[in-house]
Design a protein around this motif. Structure first.
Motif, PDB file in Angstrom:
ATOM      1  N   LYS A 125       2.259  -8.240   2.776  1.00 21.23           N
ATOM      2  CA  LYS A 125       2.716  -8.506   4.150  1.00 21.23           C
ATOM      3  C   LYS A 125       4.195  -8.946   4.096  1.00 21.23           C
ATOM      4  O   LYS A 125       4.988  -8.319   3.406  1.00 21.23           O
ATOM      5  N   HIS A 157      -2.885  -1.311  10.413  1.00 18.96           N
ATOM      6  CA  HIS A 157      -3.393  -2.667  10.182  1.00 18.96           C
ATOM      7  C   HIS A 157      -3.565  -3.398  11.518  1.00 18.96           C
ATOM      8  O   HIS A 157      -2.789  -3.184  12.461  1.00 18.96           O
ATOM      9  N   GLY A 174      -7.185 -13.362   7.853  1.00 17.12           N
ATOM     10  CA  GLY A 174      -6.513 -14.657   8.008  1.00 17.12           C
ATOM     11  C   GLY A 174      -7.477 -15.813   8.189  1.00 17.12           C
ATOM     12  O   GLY A 174      -7.080 -16.906   8.606  1.00 17.12           O
ATOM     13  N   ARG A 212      -3.977 -13.001   1.255  1.00 21.18           N
ATOM     14  CA  ARG A 212      -3.564 -14.317   0.759  1.00 21.18           C
ATOM     15  C   ARG A 212      -4.212 -14.709  -0.561  1.00 21.18           C
ATOM     16  O   ARG A 212      -3.615 -15.389  -1.381  1.00 21.18           O
TER      17      ARG A 212
HETATM   18  O1  LIG Z   1      -4.087  -6.672   4.231  1.00 20.24           O
HETATM   19  C1  LIG Z   1      -4.927  -7.517   3.973  1.00 20.24           C
HETATM   20  C2  LIG Z   1      -5.795  -8.062   4.978  1.00 20.24           C
HETATM   21  O2  LIG Z   1      -5.228  -8.092   6.234  1.00 20.24           O
HETATM   22  C3  LIG Z   1      -6.420  -9.344   4.604  1.00 20.24           C
HETATM   23  O3  LIG Z   1      -5.526 -10.400   4.585  1.00 20.24           O
HETATM   24  P1  LIG Z   1      -6.120 -11.853   4.250  1.00 20.24           P
HETATM   25  O4  LIG Z   1      -6.997 -11.666   3.040  1.00 20.24           O
HETATM   26  O5  LIG Z   1      -4.952 -12.692   3.996  1.00 20.24           O
HETATM   27  O6  LIG Z   1      -6.968 -12.239   5.424  1.00 20.24           O
END
Ligand SMILES: O=C[C@H](O)COP(=O)(O)O
Length: 258
Positions: free
Chosen positions: A11, A100, A178, A234
């Motif tokens: 990200k 996304h 998230g 994350r």
């Molecule tokens: O691109 C990955 C997903 O949006 C998951 O992100 P996350 O694991 O930080 O919730």
């Protein structure tokens, strides 16, 4: 059986310097981890656009695939600020994320835009990592109906144009992105198994299904029978987490060969 696909979108969390450090660490893991050297798993990373050349330089020799988090709908022309799939492919990217939930919610990407970007990816020989997911927590059958509609909509123009190529469907329940923890394993397994039955047999656009949404170490052993990999956010910021997930891939493969 295709290798388990384990990838991460960074990200906009990291600086360029931290991206380099992360890719170097994960490339080191890719060179030595038996899940990778034994062909049980493959890794990819999607950094910010400006970090792509460095990620390719640092990661590609170790087999780390590199992709982008987005692409434009057009390949060339007067589209100021866009990044074309043609240039991503020219640089050495092999995958690109499309649709996304954050792009749909914050940048107004409609189903039409997602379909045009999916088409642009396939037209340029890039594997779209097509992000789909139901917005609200609900029953698996409802999620399957909603998500299959998103997939059909995204692939429709590519099908009409007779484009071919593998597709990765990233099943990411929007409510699990998230979040403190992923969706429940039973929910993921039910939805992903249904998606797999639908997308895997497509002769022109064969699909693999990976799960994303607060995924991290500990999840793989609970969903491995129903998904083809994981899309990490994350919980992969510490490169050691990627190594732990590969340990789990190895353990599961020893226990239940795919
Ligand atoms: O691109 C990955 C997903 O949006 C998951 O992100 P996350 O694991 O930080 O919730």
């Amino acid at each position: 059986m295709a290798p388990v696909l384990v990838g991460s979108s960074l990200k906009t969390y990291f600086s360029h310097a931290r991206t380099r450090t992360w890719v170097e660490a994960v490339a080191g893991t890719a060179r030595t981890h038996p899940a990778i050297t034994g062909g049980l798993a493959e890794l990819f990373v999607m950094p910010q656009f400006p970090s792509i050349p460095a990620a390719l330089e640092l990661g590609l020799p170790s087999g780390l695939r590199v992709g982008a988090q987005d692409l434009g709908t057009e390949d060339e022309g007067a589209f100021t600020g866009e990044v074309s799939g043609r240039v991503l492919a020219e640089l050495g990217c092999t995958l690109v994320e499309v649709g996304h939930a954050e792009r749909r919610a914050m940048f107004g990407e409609t189903e039409e835009v997602v379909a045009a970007k999916t088409t642009a990816a396939l037209r340029n020989g890039l594997t779209p990592v097509l992000c789909v997911g139901e917005p609200q927590r609900g029953r698996p059958a409802e999620a399957v109906a909603e998500v299959l509609g998103q997939i059909d909509s995204a692939l429709a123009p590519a099908r009409e144009q007779g484009l071919e190529g593998p597709v990765v469907v990233a099943y990411e329940p929007v409510w699990a992105i998230g979040a403190p923890e992923p969706a429940g394993a039973d929910h993921i397994r039910s939805v992903a198994a249904a998606l797999r039955r639908s997308v895997a047999p497509d002769p022109m656009l064969p699909g693999r299904v990976i799960y994303g949404g607060s995924a991290g170490p500990g999840l793989w052993p609970t969903i491995a029978d129903s998904v083809d990999g994981m899309f990490l956010g994350r919980f992969a910021h510490d490169p050691a987490a990627v190594a732990r997930i590969l340990d789990e891939v190895l353990d599961v493969a020893d226990r239940e060969p795919r």
